[in-house]
Scaffold this active site. Structure first.
Site, PDB file in Angstrom:
ATOM      1  N   ASN A 227      21.975  20.498  -9.366  1.00  0.00           N
ATOM      2  CA  ASN A 227      22.622  21.808  -9.421  1.00  0.00           C
ATOM      3  C   ASN A 227      21.591  22.831  -9.882  1.00  0.00           C
ATOM      4  O   ASN A 227      21.205  22.874 -11.043  1.00  0.00           O
ATOM      5  CB  ASN A 227      23.810  21.774 -10.393  1.00  0.00           C
ATOM      6  CG  ASN A 227      24.737  22.955 -10.203  1.00  0.00           C
ATOM      7  OD1 ASN A 227      24.347  23.974  -9.650  1.00  0.00           O
ATOM      8  ND2 ASN A 227      25.964  22.825 -10.670  1.00  0.00           N
TER       9      ASN A 227
ATOM     10  N   LYS B 292       0.856  -1.186   0.000  1.00  0.00           N
ATOM     11  CA  LYS B 292       0.000   0.000   0.000  1.00  0.00           C
ATOM     12  C   LYS B 292       0.892   1.236   0.000  1.00  0.00           C
ATOM     13  O   LYS B 292       1.705   1.421   0.917  1.00  0.00           O
ATOM     14  CB  LYS B 292      -0.901   0.014   1.235  1.00  0.00           C
ATOM     15  CG  LYS B 292      -2.129   0.889   1.084  1.00  0.00           C
ATOM     16  CD  LYS B 292      -3.088   0.313   0.049  1.00  0.00           C
ATOM     17  CE  LYS B 292      -4.481   0.903   0.165  1.00  0.00           C
ATOM     18  NZ  LYS B 292      -5.385   0.293  -0.826  1.00  0.00           N
TER      19      LYS B 292
ATOM     20  N   PHE C  12      33.992  26.955 -10.847  1.00  0.00           N
ATOM     21  CA  PHE C  12      33.966  25.776 -11.700  1.00  0.00           C
ATOM     22  C   PHE C  12      34.753  26.073 -12.975  1.00  0.00           C
ATOM     23  O   PHE C  12      34.319  26.858 -13.822  1.00  0.00           O
ATOM     24  CB  PHE C  12      32.523  25.375 -12.041  1.00  0.00           C
ATOM     25  CG  PHE C  12      32.416  24.056 -12.761  1.00  0.00           C
ATOM     26  CD1 PHE C  12      32.901  22.892 -12.186  1.00  0.00           C
ATOM     27  CD2 PHE C  12      31.842  23.994 -14.017  1.00  0.00           C
ATOM     28  CE1 PHE C  12      32.796  21.667 -12.843  1.00  0.00           C
ATOM     29  CE2 PHE C  12      31.737  22.779 -14.691  1.00  0.00           C
ATOM     30  CZ  PHE C  12      32.221  21.613 -14.103  1.00  0.00           C
TER      31      PHE C  12
ATOM     32  N   THR D 130      -3.774  -5.197   0.428  1.00  0.00           N
ATOM     33  CA  THR D 130      -3.157  -3.894   0.680  1.00  0.00           C
ATOM     34  C   THR D 130      -4.048  -3.030   1.566  1.00  0.00           C
ATOM     35  O   THR D 130      -3.552  -2.194   2.313  1.00  0.00           O
ATOM     36  CB  THR D 130      -2.851  -3.153  -0.638  1.00  0.00           C
ATOM     37  OG1 THR D 130      -4.066  -2.834  -1.307  1.00  0.00           O
ATOM     38  CG2 THR D 130      -1.963  -4.002  -1.536  1.00  0.00           C
ATOM     39  N   ASP D 131      -5.358  -3.232   1.498  1.00  0.00           N
ATOM     40  CA  ASP D 131      -6.256  -2.490   2.380  1.00  0.00           C
ATOM     41  C   ASP D 131      -6.005  -2.861   3.839  1.00  0.00           C
ATOM     42  O   ASP D 131      -6.088  -2.007   4.729  1.00  0.00           O
ATOM     43  CB  ASP D 131      -7.711  -2.774   1.998  1.00  0.00           C
ATOM     44  CG  ASP D 131      -8.690  -1.868   2.732  1.00  0.00           C
ATOM     45  OD1 ASP D 131      -8.713  -0.656   2.445  1.00  0.00           O
ATOM     46  OD2 ASP D 131      -9.417  -2.374   3.625  1.00  0.00           O
TER      47      ASP D 131
ATOM     48  N   HIS E  21      20.952  25.897 -11.132  1.00  0.00           N
ATOM     49  CA  HIS E  21      21.790  26.889 -11.805  1.00  0.00           C
ATOM     50  C   HIS E  21      21.265  28.313 -11.630  1.00  0.00           C
ATOM     51  O   HIS E  21      20.064  28.569 -11.752  1.00  0.00           O
ATOM     52  CB  HIS E  21      21.869  26.575 -13.297  1.00  0.00           C
ATOM     53  CG  HIS E  21      22.459  25.235 -13.600  1.00  0.00           C
ATOM     54  ND1 HIS E  21      23.750  24.898 -13.277  1.00  0.00           N
ATOM     55  CD2 HIS E  21      21.924  24.135 -14.201  1.00  0.00           C
ATOM     56  CE1 HIS E  21      23.993  23.663 -13.661  1.00  0.00           C
ATOM     57  NE2 HIS E  21      22.908  23.177 -14.222  1.00  0.00           N
TER      58      HIS E  21
ATOM     59  N   ARG F  61      30.713  31.910  -8.463  1.00  0.00           N
ATOM     60  CA  ARG F  61      29.351  31.617  -8.902  1.00  0.00           C
ATOM     61  C   ARG F  61      28.466  31.304  -7.707  1.00  0.00           C
ATOM     62  O   ARG F  61      28.948  31.009  -6.595  1.00  0.00           O
ATOM     63  CB  ARG F  61      29.341  30.426  -9.868  1.00  0.00           C
ATOM     64  CG  ARG F  61      29.752  29.112  -9.227  1.00  0.00           C
ATOM     65  CD  ARG F  61      29.529  27.932 -10.154  1.00  0.00           C
ATOM     66  NE  ARG F  61      29.859  26.668  -9.478  1.00  0.00           N
ATOM     67  CZ  ARG F  61      29.558  25.461  -9.959  1.00  0.00           C
ATOM     68  NH1 ARG F  61      28.917  25.342 -11.113  1.00  0.00           N
ATOM     69  NH2 ARG F  61      29.901  24.366  -9.305  1.00  0.00           N
TER      70      ARG F  61
ATOM     71  N   GLN G 251      30.606  18.053  -6.985  1.00  0.00           N
ATOM     72  CA  GLN G 251      31.093  16.738  -6.571  1.00  0.00           C
ATOM     73  C   GLN G 251      31.975  16.848  -5.325  1.00  0.00           C
ATOM     74  O   GLN G 251      31.874  16.033  -4.395  1.00  0.00           O
ATOM     75  CB  GLN G 251      31.879  16.074  -7.708  1.00  0.00           C
ATOM     76  CG  GLN G 251      31.027  15.584  -8.859  1.00  0.00           C
ATOM     77  CD  GLN G 251      30.836  16.621  -9.949  1.00  0.00           C
ATOM     78  OE1 GLN G 251      30.920  17.838  -9.689  1.00  0.00           O
ATOM     79  NE2 GLN G 251      30.589  16.181 -11.171  1.00  0.00           N
TER      80      GLN G 251
END
Length: 286
Positions: A239, A12, A153, A57-58, A241, A170, A213
């Site tokens: 990332n 569920k 970078f 599942t109930d 940006h 940056r 990284q």
């Protein structure tokens, strides 16, 4: 052509549960999303449609609510372990149970009034089998972090399709999804969560980043160095940006003060950091 049934499970998904604990006029609230999955001797239901081995599942949904009423929730890892242990023992056909929980935070605004927090979501995934073996992976997602400087970078590989200019300064922003594997029982999953979270934030904010990284590794390393109860951290860092807007058409300079925040496409950095002597993960990450 010969075929056979492969690995399978059923359950569920996303049982929404809000539990209110009444301490006189002061109430406490836990808001969770619980998903259960069971596996075991399920060949007959797949091959012939015989449902004798299937716990509906109930029923799994009802069990989540009943356990909240009987035991409360406490730490989500403890509640998940309780549910997984019950399901793994409840039927002869069930050999393994997986319980995943997300918890949503509320900020107290009065004795019985709350405002929904807009920050990260706390998570856990617990596995338990009928032999009593268990694993606990705690985590969080949607923890949005941003450094407005202290990130660069450059020096990356280039080819005929490369147009990205090197960046010496940056914005670095991400929405952290982190999961960490526990080595065994812990005295408090709650305090462990707070310490790991603090390590992730401190490493992100305190690392002069030359790549996302590098930041990922620093975050995992800080958590492992500080929290002895965990042995592996897995991180997913999109990332987010931020591109400096060219204001020269308006006769203005832009000293990294005005940015366009792009939502897609985005870089996606993923990785794990673990102790050299970390025990085998087994089914923990499944």
């Amino acid at each position: 052509m010969a075929v056979k049934l492969g690995p399978n499970r059923y359950g569920k998904a996303q049982t929404r549960l809000v539990h209110v604990v009444k301490d006189g006029p002061v109430h406490h609230i836990r808001d969770v999303n619980v998903s259960t999955s069971l596996s075991g001797d399920m060949e007959a239901v797949h091959l012939t449609g015989d449902n004798a081995a299937v716990l509906p599942t109930d029923t799994q949904k009802n069990t989540v609510y009943a356990f909240a009423g009987r035991h409360g929730i406490g730490q989500i890892e403890e509640f998940a372990l309780l549910l997984a242990g019950h399901f793994a023992r409840s039927q002869p056909s069930i050999h393994h149970a997986r319980v995943e929980i997300e918890e949503y935070a509320w900020r107290r605004e009065g004795p019985h009034s709350f405002a929904r927090e807009g920050g990260e979501v706390r998570t856990c995934v617990v596995h338990r089998d009928r032999d009593g073996r268990a694993s606990v992976v705690s985590g969080l997602k949607d923890l949005v972090l941003l450094n407005s400087t202290g990130s660069e970078f450059h020096g990356y590989a280039v080819d005929e399709y490369t147009t990205l200019p090197p960046a010496a300064d940056r914005v670095l922003a991400t929405a952290v999804e982190a999961r960490w594997r526990h080595t065994g029982g812990t005295s408090s999953y709650g305090s462990s969560y707070e310490r790991v979270r603090r390590c992730l934030v401190e490493a992100f904010t305190g690392t002069h980043s030359r790549s996302l990284q590098q930041t990922l590794y620093a975050m995992g390393e800080r958590a492992l160095a500080t929290c002895e109860e965990i042995c592996e951290v897995r991180l997913t860092l999109p990332n987010k940006h931020h591109f400096a807007v060219d204001l020269s058409p308006f006769g203005l300079a832009n000293d990294n003060e005005v940015f366009f925040a792009a939502d897609r496409p985005y870089g996606l950095i993923e990785g794990s950091v673990l102790r050299e002597d970390a025990p085998d993960a087994g089914f923990a990450w499944e």
